[in-house]
Scaffold this active site. Structure first.
Site, PDB file in Angstrom:
ATOM      1  N   GLU A   1       0.802  -1.237   0.000  1.00  0.00           N
ATOM      2  CA  GLU A   1       0.000   0.000   0.000  1.00  0.00           C
ATOM      3  C   GLU A   1       0.832   1.282   0.000  1.00  0.00           C
ATOM      4  O   GLU A   1       0.585   2.203   0.774  1.00  0.00           O
ATOM      5  CB  GLU A   1      -0.959  -0.008   1.202  1.00  0.00           C
TER       6      GLU A   1
ATOM      7  N   ASN B   1       1.951  -5.137  -3.220  1.00  0.00           N
ATOM      8  CA  ASN B   1       0.547  -5.411  -2.911  1.00  0.00           C
ATOM      9  C   ASN B   1      -0.202  -4.109  -2.620  1.00  0.00           C
ATOM     10  O   ASN B   1       0.291  -3.260  -1.874  1.00  0.00           O
ATOM     11  CB  ASN B   1       0.514  -6.312  -1.659  1.00  0.00           C
TER      12      ASN B   1
ATOM     13  N   GLU C   1      -6.401 -10.386  -1.224  1.00  0.00           N
ATOM     14  CA  GLU C   1      -7.211 -10.135  -0.014  1.00  0.00           C
ATOM     15  C   GLU C   1      -8.690 -10.064  -0.369  1.00  0.00           C
ATOM     16  O   GLU C   1      -9.433  -9.221   0.146  1.00  0.00           O
ATOM     17  CB  GLU C   1      -6.760  -8.829   0.670  1.00  0.00           C
TER      18      GLU C   1
ATOM     19  N   HIS D   1     -10.502  -5.750  -2.258  1.00  0.00           N
ATOM     20  CA  HIS D   1     -11.575  -5.512  -1.285  1.00  0.00           C
ATOM     21  C   HIS D   1     -12.686  -4.800  -2.055  1.00  0.00           C
ATOM     22  O   HIS D   1     -12.571  -3.604  -2.356  1.00  0.00           O
ATOM     23  CB  HIS D   1     -11.063  -4.642  -0.131  1.00  0.00           C
TER      24      HIS D   1
ATOM     25  N   ASP E   1     -12.420  -9.938  -0.728  1.00  0.00           N
ATOM     26  CA  ASP E   1     -13.705  -9.974  -0.014  1.00  0.00           C
ATOM     27  C   ASP E   1     -14.642  -9.031  -0.752  1.00  0.00           C
ATOM     28  O   ASP E   1     -14.195  -8.092  -1.410  1.00  0.00           O
ATOM     29  CB  ASP E   1     -13.590  -9.677   1.487  1.00  0.00           C
TER      30      ASP E   1
HETATM   31  O1  G2I Z   1      -7.554  -3.385   6.407  1.00  0.00           O
HETATM   32  C1  G2I Z   1      -7.739  -4.559   5.674  1.00  0.00           C
HETATM   33  C2  G2I Z   1      -6.454  -5.049   5.075  1.00  0.00           C
HETATM   34  C3  G2I Z   1      -5.963  -4.072   4.036  1.00  0.00           C
HETATM   35  N1  G2I Z   1      -4.758  -4.546   3.383  1.00  0.00           N
HETATM   36  C4  G2I Z   1      -3.671  -4.902   4.283  1.00  0.00           C
HETATM   37  C5  G2I Z   1      -4.138  -5.852   5.362  1.00  0.00           C
HETATM   38  O2  G2I Z   1      -3.092  -6.112   6.264  1.00  0.00           O
HETATM   39  C6  G2I Z   1      -5.329  -5.297   6.081  1.00  0.00           C
HETATM   40  O3  G2I Z   1      -5.692  -6.258   7.085  1.00  0.00           O
HETATM   41  C7  G2I Z   1      -6.220  -5.727   8.265  1.00  0.00           C
HETATM   42  C8  G2I Z   1      -6.592  -6.865   9.169  1.00  0.00           C
HETATM   43  O4  G2I Z   1      -7.602  -7.631   8.551  1.00  0.00           O
HETATM   44  C9  G2I Z   1      -7.114  -6.345  10.502  1.00  0.00           C
HETATM   45  O5  G2I Z   1      -7.285  -7.436  11.428  1.00  0.00           O
HETATM   46  O6  G2I Z   1      -5.283  -4.902   8.892  1.00  0.00           O
HETATM   47  C10 G2I Z   1      -5.814  -4.275  10.042  1.00  0.00           C
HETATM   48  C11 G2I Z   1      -4.810  -3.272  10.587  1.00  0.00           C
HETATM   49  O7  G2I Z   1      -4.683  -2.209   9.731  1.00  0.00           O
HETATM   50  C12 G2I Z   1      -6.144  -5.339  11.083  1.00  0.00           C
HETATM   51  O8  G2I Z   1      -6.761  -4.734  12.199  1.00  0.00           O
HETATM   52  C13 G2I Z   1      -6.052  -4.781  13.381  1.00  0.00           C
HETATM   53  C14 G2I Z   1      -6.687  -3.837  14.369  1.00  0.00           C
HETATM   54  O9  G2I Z   1      -6.657  -2.531  13.810  1.00  0.00           O
HETATM   55  C15 G2I Z   1      -5.935  -3.860  15.630  1.00  0.00           C
HETATM   56  O10 G2I Z   1      -6.580  -3.033  16.566  1.00  0.00           O
HETATM   57  C16 G2I Z   1      -5.808  -5.279  16.137  1.00  0.00           C
HETATM   58  O11 G2I Z   1      -4.963  -5.304  17.265  1.00  0.00           O
HETATM   59  O12 G2I Z   1      -6.046  -6.095  13.925  1.00  0.00           O
HETATM   60  C17 G2I Z   1      -5.231  -6.176  15.063  1.00  0.00           C
HETATM   61  C18 G2I Z   1      -5.105  -7.618  15.497  1.00  0.00           C
HETATM   62  O13 G2I Z   1      -6.370  -8.171  15.715  1.00  0.00           O
END
Ligand code: G2I
Length: 452
Positions: free
Chosen positions: A160, A202, A265, A238, A267
């Protein structure tokens, strides 16, 4: 989130009855299509993956679905910078290692996500800048890629880094402020640390030809021209409630630069079109030989980061949704094998003794400005079919450029498609599918189908 225009689809069908001369039909074969996402994707040499977390590994109902359906895992969070280097120079690989071990024990490959990203940086890195940050970032790449050396199919080396909106340029971030060459420095460090991993860039909002994807395209072209080691582009995908009509064309233009493309990714916001959008994405990947795999960003709707949008293939109870079936059917319809994969074993709906009968053909067109992919379903009539030929009229200015699961005679005007060696026999009432890709406008007239 970018919500592009909906793709155009058209359905053309015709039935040509052949003489039914068989006195009896003995054994009617049953469908042999693969019944899991991973197995059906493997038919053309592709993987089908899911994002998950180490803390899920002890959830038996959850893992039984993961182990049944998927051939690739990616850590949703466990391999990010904040997770792997919470204090500078002190690395914690426990959770990532557990995911890798599980994948290896179950014959799955692993996507590495992600070495450098402006988000989810540990606090200490957020506080750095300039040379100190650049040195720390490259050290992070080297240490993590070295730890996982030989175990990662593909790394999202950089995630990103491009801006949304119309600029087509880089996103501002602490990493970007260390100098525009930070991305290539990361790719070079990753290659040196793990020469066997495919190295990917990515990003999201790259789900068609737009300013952002074009900026990335220009970077990849430049990297290839200058020998910066890059092997793949990840399109996160997404998606909202429609699909950009240039989705496949965008995949194709990256592939034409000489890199693999992975849907990393996926969805899709739940709505009336969820299943058809999932299927169209799957078909688009399958239509491009260098689109080598698809990963969904979570297992069940309740696991998704998109709370309330129910964007995944399984419901909260782990039941397959219509979108699941749509993806499975699209995978089983096949596509060209990925480069270097073993020869594919495309779908045949059954086998039967040679019996003459009629057949019908139906063409589904997925078009964009300047090209199309046609998926053709050949259905046997009341008697089994042993050999078939489908005829279409490809209009002036259009040409067939590739065909899978059939062999074409001619590329424009009257074009006929003869069954391949493995899908000529169709049991009574059964079907098989083949496809072709072309330039210009797709066939407008109804197809013919003849048996024998
Ligand atoms: O935002 C969706 C995805 C966009 N592309 C990059 C990916 O890495 C990203 O994944 C998401 C995860 O699915 C989330 O699970 O990235 C987020 C962070 O930017 C993730 O969220 C984080 C929460 O913000 C935190 O508070 C939490 O501690 O997940 C962490 C672990 O559960």
């Amino acid at each position: 989130m970018h919500i592009p225009r909906k793709g155009r689809f058209a359905l053309l069908s015709a039935t040509v009855a052949g003489a039914v001369v068989a006195a009896s039909i003995s054994v009617i074969g049953t469908a042999e299509a693969a019944t899991t996402l991973g197995a059906s994707a493997a038919q053309t040499g592709r993987y089908f993956g899911v994002a998950t977390s180490a803390f899920r590994l002890t959830d038996a109902p959850y893992m039984s679905i993961v182990n049944r359906e998927f051939t690739s895992l990616v850590a949703e969070n466990d391999m990010k910078w904040d997770a792997t280097e919470p204090q500078q120079g002190r690395f914690t690989f426990t959770n990532g290692d557990r995911l890798v071990s599980h994948a290896q024990a179950n014959g799955m490959t692993v996507r590495g996500h992600t070495l450098l990203w402006h988000a989810q940086q540990p606090g200490w890195a957020q506080g750095l800048s300039g040379t100190a940050l650049r040195t720390a970032a490259i050290n992070h790449v080297t240490q993590v890629a070295t730890h996982y050396r030989g175990k990662i199919h593909s790394w999202d080396v950089v995630n990103e880094a491009f801006a949304d909106g119309g600029s087509g340029g880089r996103r501002d971030s602490n990493l970007q402020r260390t100098g525009n060459d930070w991305i290539e420095a990361a790719f070079r460090a990753a290659r040196a640390a793990d020469p066997g991993a495919k190295l990917c860039y990515n990003d999201y909002n790259t789900d068609g030809i737009n300013a952002k994807s074009t900026g990335i395209y220009a970077m990849v072209r430049d990297f290839k021209a200058r020998g910066v080691p890059i092997d793949c582009v990840g399109l996160q995908s997404h998606l909202g409630t429609s699909l950009d009509p240039t989705y496949q064309q965008n995949i194709q233009r990256f592939a034409s630069l000489g890199v693999d493309v992975q849907i990393t990714e996926l969805d899709v916001q739940q709505g009336s079109d969820q299943a058809s959008i999932f299927a169209a994405v799957t078909r688009a990947c399958l239509a491009v030989a260098r689109c080598t795999g698809i990963t969904v960003w979570g297992l069940r709707d309740s696991d998704s980061w998109r709370t309330g949008q129910n964007p995944l293939l399984f419901d909260a109870s782990g039941n397959r949704k219509p979108a699941y079936t749509a993806v499975l059917d699209a995978l089983n319809a096949g596509g060209p094998a990925t480069p270097g994969s073993p020869s594919s074993s495309p779908p045949v709906t059954g086998s039967s003794p040679p019996v003459t009968g009629g057949c019908s053909a139906r063409v589904t067109l997925d078009t964009w400005n300047g090209g199309y992919v046609a998926t053709v379903r050949v259905t046997a009539g009341p008697a089994a079919v042993n050999g078939w030929t489908v005829g279409v009229t490809v209009p002036a200015g259009s040409a067939v450029t590739s065909t899978w699961n059939a062999a074409n005679t001619g590329t424009s005007g009257a074009v006929s498609f003869r069954n391949a060696g493995y899908n000529g026999q169709i049991p009574a009432g059964g079907y098989t599918e083949f496809g072709f890709q072309g330039t210009g406008a797709g066939p407008a007239a109804t197809p013919t189908c003849a048996v024998g």
